[in-house]
Design a protein around this motif. Structure first.
Motif, PDB file in Angstrom:
ATOM      1  N   ALA A  86      -6.734  -5.036  13.633  1.00  0.00           N
ATOM      2  CA  ALA A  86      -7.706  -4.791  12.565  1.00  0.00           C
ATOM      3  C   ALA A  86      -8.288  -3.387  12.678  1.00  0.00           C
ATOM      4  O   ALA A  86      -8.500  -2.706  11.666  1.00  0.00           O
ATOM      5  CB  ALA A  86      -8.823  -5.836  12.612  1.00  0.00           C
TER       6      ALA A  86
ATOM      7  N   VAL B 242     -12.394  -4.603   5.346  1.00  0.00           N
ATOM      8  CA  VAL B 242     -11.691  -5.046   6.552  1.00  0.00           C
ATOM      9  C   VAL B 242     -12.294  -6.356   7.074  1.00  0.00           C
ATOM     10  O   VAL B 242     -11.577  -7.261   7.488  1.00  0.00           O
ATOM     11  CB  VAL B 242     -11.732  -3.953   7.637  1.00  0.00           C
ATOM     12  CG1 VAL B 242     -11.239  -4.490   8.974  1.00  0.00           C
ATOM     13  CG2 VAL B 242     -10.887  -2.757   7.209  1.00  0.00           C
TER      14      VAL B 242
ATOM     15  N   ARG C 100      -1.363 -12.368   7.115  1.00  0.00           N
ATOM     16  CA  ARG C 100      -2.611 -12.233   6.358  1.00  0.00           C
ATOM     17  C   ARG C 100      -2.398 -12.471   4.869  1.00  0.00           C
ATOM     18  O   ARG C 100      -3.322 -12.846   4.165  1.00  0.00           O
ATOM     19  CB  ARG C 100      -3.187 -10.836   6.568  1.00  0.00           C
ATOM     20  CG  ARG C 100      -3.617 -10.617   8.010  1.00  0.00           C
ATOM     21  CD  ARG C 100      -4.335  -9.315   8.131  1.00  0.00           C
ATOM     22  NE  ARG C 100      -3.792  -8.527   9.223  1.00  0.00           N
ATOM     23  CZ  ARG C 100      -4.160  -7.290   9.480  1.00  0.00           C
ATOM     24  NH1 ARG C 100      -5.049  -6.700   8.719  1.00  0.00           N
ATOM     25  NH2 ARG C 100      -3.635  -6.640  10.482  1.00  0.00           N
TER      26      ARG C 100
ATOM     27  N   GLY D 272       0.756   1.943  12.271  1.00  0.00           N
ATOM     28  CA  GLY D 272      -0.357   1.008  12.467  1.00  0.00           C
ATOM     29  C   GLY D 272      -0.138   0.115  13.676  1.00  0.00           C
ATOM     30  O   GLY D 272      -1.056  -0.119  14.472  1.00  0.00           O
ATOM     31  N   MET D 273       1.098  -0.371  13.836  1.00  0.00           N
ATOM     32  CA  MET D 273       1.367  -1.285  14.947  1.00  0.00           C
ATOM     33  C   MET D 273       1.340  -0.554  16.289  1.00  0.00           C
ATOM     34  O   MET D 273       0.900  -1.103  17.302  1.00  0.00           O
ATOM     35  CB  MET D 273       2.712  -1.989  14.735  1.00  0.00           C
ATOM     36  CG  MET D 273       2.680  -2.974  13.577  1.00  0.00           C
ATOM     37  SD  MET D 273       4.310  -3.615  13.192  1.00  0.00           S
ATOM     38  CE  MET D 273       4.391  -5.040  14.256  1.00  0.00           C
TER      39      MET D 273
ATOM     40  N   LEU E 133      -5.661  -5.715   4.403  1.00  0.00           N
ATOM     41  CA  LEU E 133      -6.637  -4.944   5.176  1.00  0.00           C
ATOM     42  C   LEU E 133      -7.554  -5.833   6.002  1.00  0.00           C
ATOM     43  O   LEU E 133      -8.166  -5.386   6.964  1.00  0.00           O
ATOM     44  CB  LEU E 133      -7.530  -4.145   4.233  1.00  0.00           C
ATOM     45  CG  LEU E 133      -6.971  -2.874   3.649  1.00  0.00           C
ATOM     46  CD1 LEU E 133      -7.975  -2.291   2.669  1.00  0.00           C
ATOM     47  CD2 LEU E 133      -6.681  -1.879   4.750  1.00  0.00           C
ATOM     48  N   ARG E 134      -7.682  -7.073   5.580  1.00  0.00           N
ATOM     49  CA  ARG E 134      -8.638  -7.960   6.237  1.00  0.00           C
ATOM     50  C   ARG E 134      -8.292  -8.186   7.689  1.00  0.00           C
ATOM     51  O   ARG E 134      -7.124  -8.347   8.034  1.00  0.00           O
ATOM     52  CB  ARG E 134      -8.655  -9.329   5.538  1.00  0.00           C
ATOM     53  CG  ARG E 134      -9.173  -9.308   4.129  1.00  0.00           C
ATOM     54  CD  ARG E 134     -10.669  -9.149   4.076  1.00  0.00           C
ATOM     55  NE  ARG E 134     -11.070  -8.657   2.775  1.00  0.00           N
ATOM     56  CZ  ARG E 134     -11.333  -9.433   1.730  1.00  0.00           C
ATOM     57  NH1 ARG E 134     -11.262 -10.738   1.851  1.00  0.00           N
ATOM     58  NH2 ARG E 134     -11.686  -8.907   0.590  1.00  0.00           N
ATOM     59  N   ALA E 135      -9.335  -8.265   8.517  1.00  0.00           N
ATOM     60  CA  ALA E 135      -9.127  -8.543   9.931  1.00  0.00           C
ATOM     61  C   ALA E 135      -8.528  -9.933  10.121  1.00  0.00           C
ATOM     62  O   ALA E 135      -7.806 -10.178  11.078  1.00  0.00           O
ATOM     63  CB  ALA E 135     -10.447  -8.423  10.682  1.00  0.00           C
ATOM     64  N   GLU E 136      -8.820 -10.831   9.213  1.00  0.00           N
ATOM     65  CA  GLU E 136      -8.306 -12.188   9.320  1.00  0.00           C
ATOM     66  C   GLU E 136      -7.763 -12.637   7.975  1.00  0.00           C
ATOM     67  O   GLU E 136      -8.180 -12.117   6.930  1.00  0.00           O
ATOM     68  CB  GLU E 136      -9.405 -13.135   9.806  1.00  0.00           C
ATOM     69  CG  GLU E 136      -9.732 -12.849  11.255  1.00  0.00           C
ATOM     70  CD  GLU E 136     -10.836 -13.696  11.827  1.00  0.00           C
ATOM     71  OE1 GLU E 136     -11.613 -14.273  11.055  1.00  0.00           O
ATOM     72  OE2 GLU E 136     -10.923 -13.747  13.059  1.00  0.00           O
TER      73      GLU E 136
ATOM     74  N   SER F  95      -9.976  -4.974  -2.912  1.00  0.00           N
ATOM     75  CA  SER F  95      -9.185  -4.298  -1.886  1.00  0.00           C
ATOM     76  C   SER F  95      -8.103  -5.250  -1.390  1.00  0.00           C
ATOM     77  O   SER F  95      -8.268  -6.468  -1.397  1.00  0.00           O
ATOM     78  CB  SER F  95     -10.086  -3.859  -0.740  1.00  0.00           C
ATOM     79  OG  SER F  95     -10.593  -4.980  -0.079  1.00  0.00           O
TER      80      SER F  95
ATOM     81  N   ASP G 100       2.255  -8.746  11.006  1.00  0.00           N
ATOM     82  CA  ASP G 100       0.864  -9.180  10.885  1.00  0.00           C
ATOM     83  C   ASP G 100       0.420  -9.276   9.421  1.00  0.00           C
ATOM     84  O   ASP G 100      -0.304 -10.197   9.034  1.00  0.00           O
ATOM     85  CB  ASP G 100      -0.014  -8.169  11.631  1.00  0.00           C
ATOM     86  CG  ASP G 100      -1.287  -8.794  12.102  1.00  0.00           C
ATOM     87  OD1 ASP G 100      -1.203  -9.774  12.863  1.00  0.00           O
ATOM     88  OD2 ASP G 100      -2.366  -8.331  11.680  1.00  0.00           O
TER      89      ASP G 100
ATOM     90  N   ALA H 117       2.121  -5.599  18.529  1.00  0.00           N
ATOM     91  CA  ALA H 117       1.239  -6.634  17.984  1.00  0.00           C
ATOM     92  C   ALA H 117       1.857  -8.026  18.163  1.00  0.00           C
ATOM     93  O   ALA H 117       1.716  -8.893  17.313  1.00  0.00           O
ATOM     94  CB  ALA H 117       0.935  -6.361  16.511  1.00  0.00           C
TER      95      ALA H 117
ATOM     96  N   ASP I 229      -7.202 -14.171   4.498  1.00  0.00           N
ATOM     97  CA  ASP I 229      -8.230 -14.546   3.533  1.00  0.00           C
ATOM     98  C   ASP I 229      -7.528 -14.845   2.209  1.00  0.00           C
ATOM     99  O   ASP I 229      -6.319 -14.683   2.090  1.00  0.00           O
ATOM    100  CB  ASP I 229      -9.213 -13.373   3.359  1.00  0.00           C
ATOM    101  CG  ASP I 229     -10.587 -13.845   2.900  1.00  0.00           C
ATOM    102  OD1 ASP I 229     -10.716 -15.012   2.483  1.00  0.00           O
ATOM    103  OD2 ASP I 229     -11.530 -13.041   2.951  1.00  0.00           O
TER     104      ASP I 229
END
Lengths: 221, 87
Positions: free
Chosen positions: B44, B16, A41, A128-129, A197-200, A193, A37, A161, A202
């Motif tokens: 996330a 995040v 990202r 994390g996964m 870390l971003r949810a999507e 940062s 993942d 994931a 970027d």
């Protein structure tokens, strides 16, 4: 920036893809991408850094790890030895002079002058996964325990994931740590940062500028 | 010592969710998180919890994670404060 192929040796011999910014210049950086993942990202950020390095006179090659992206091979059949051998083969094929590992990619950087951007241990990636899988199961009304999932991952592999990890890669990730030796580039030297870390997915031009500038300073003769 | 958990949590959510500076300051206790924001999927949230652990120096056990604590900003803040108090 062009898509190219490189020959994967060994029992699964075949052609794998890479994205290359190659003008046959003396400074040639192989980039081992972030995993799973995080790889998605950070893909755009990685390519943005390549563009900047290209403008600064450094060639870059971003190979697919076998079993990812355009690879003909299945991810479940991959393991740490294959990935390390594959990156070694890519480094030889492209005549790389330096290597950059990004996050989990730092676990598979071949033996060249190396830079590790925000390196991460295999165990952290798995943690994390596994957590994501447990959260998703809980949302679906299923209770899955970490111990049982880990035992299954070690014995027969596990889909985490959306990524089918084979048992051997799963077991290896539990213990894999980035080698000591490469120069570590921490996020505080990049500013802001980390985009993993971003949810999507970027992008961040300032961060790409910062990482490229550090690499240019380190690599350019 | 003043409790900076609120500030740190807003920073983590900013990172995040890719929020603009100041945007997280509008969050209140009832602001919905997991299950309310489409981009906040399980991966996330897993990243968010790992980041919480690192920056607040706490360890979150699997059995402590439930829908309630993740559902709102207030729920997550209370959880983080309680964890820090016992850390």
């Amino acid at each position: 920036m062009t898509p190219v192929t490189w020959p994967l040796p060994g029992e699964d011999a075949g052609a794998e893809m890479a994205l290359a910014c190659d003008a046959q210049r003396p400074a040639r950086l192989l980039i081992v991408p972030a995993l799973f993942d995080e790889g998605n990202r950070l893909r755009r950020f990685t390519v943005e850094v390549m563009r900047r390095l290209g403008r600064a006179g450094i060639d870059t090659m971003l190979p697919d790890l076998p079993g990812t992206n355009e690879s003909d091979l299945g991810l479940e059949a991959q393991n740490a030895v294959r990935w390390r051998d594959a990156m070694q083969a890519a480094a030889r094929h492209f005549a790389a002079t330096h290597v950059l590992g990004i996050r989990g990619g730092c676990l598979f950087t071949p033996g060249l002058p190396a830079y590790h951007y925000a390196p991460v241990k295999g165990a952290q990636i798995l943690r994390g996964m596994l957590r994501a899988r447990m959260l998703a199961s809980r949302e679906a009304g299923l209770a899955e325990e970490r111990e049982a999932l880990t035992a299954r991952g070690r014995a027969e592999g596990l889909v985490l994931a959306g990524y089918p990890l084979g048992a051997s890669l799963f077991r290896e990730l539990e213990d894999l740590e980035p080698q000591i030796g490469p120069s570590v580039i921490t996020q505080d030297r990049i500013g802001g940062s980390g985009l993993w870390l971003r949810a999507e997915p970027d992008e961040d031009a300032q961060q790409a500028d910062a990482l490229a500038a550090l690499l240019v300073e380190a690599i350019r003769p | 010592m003043p409790d900076d958990t609120d500030l740190l949590l807003r920073r983590i959510l900013t990172d995040v969710l890719g929020l603009k500076q100041g945007q997280a300051e509008t969050f209140d206790a009832g602001t919905g998180l997991f299950g309310h924001l489409p981009e906040l999927d399980s991966m996330a949230v897993a990243g968010l919890l790992t980041e919480l652990e690192d920056r607040l120096d706490i360890i979150i056990e699997d059995d402590e994670i439930d829908g309630e604590m993740l559902e709102t900003f207030g729920g997550l803040l209370e959880f983080a404060k309680a964890k820090r108090a016992t850390a």
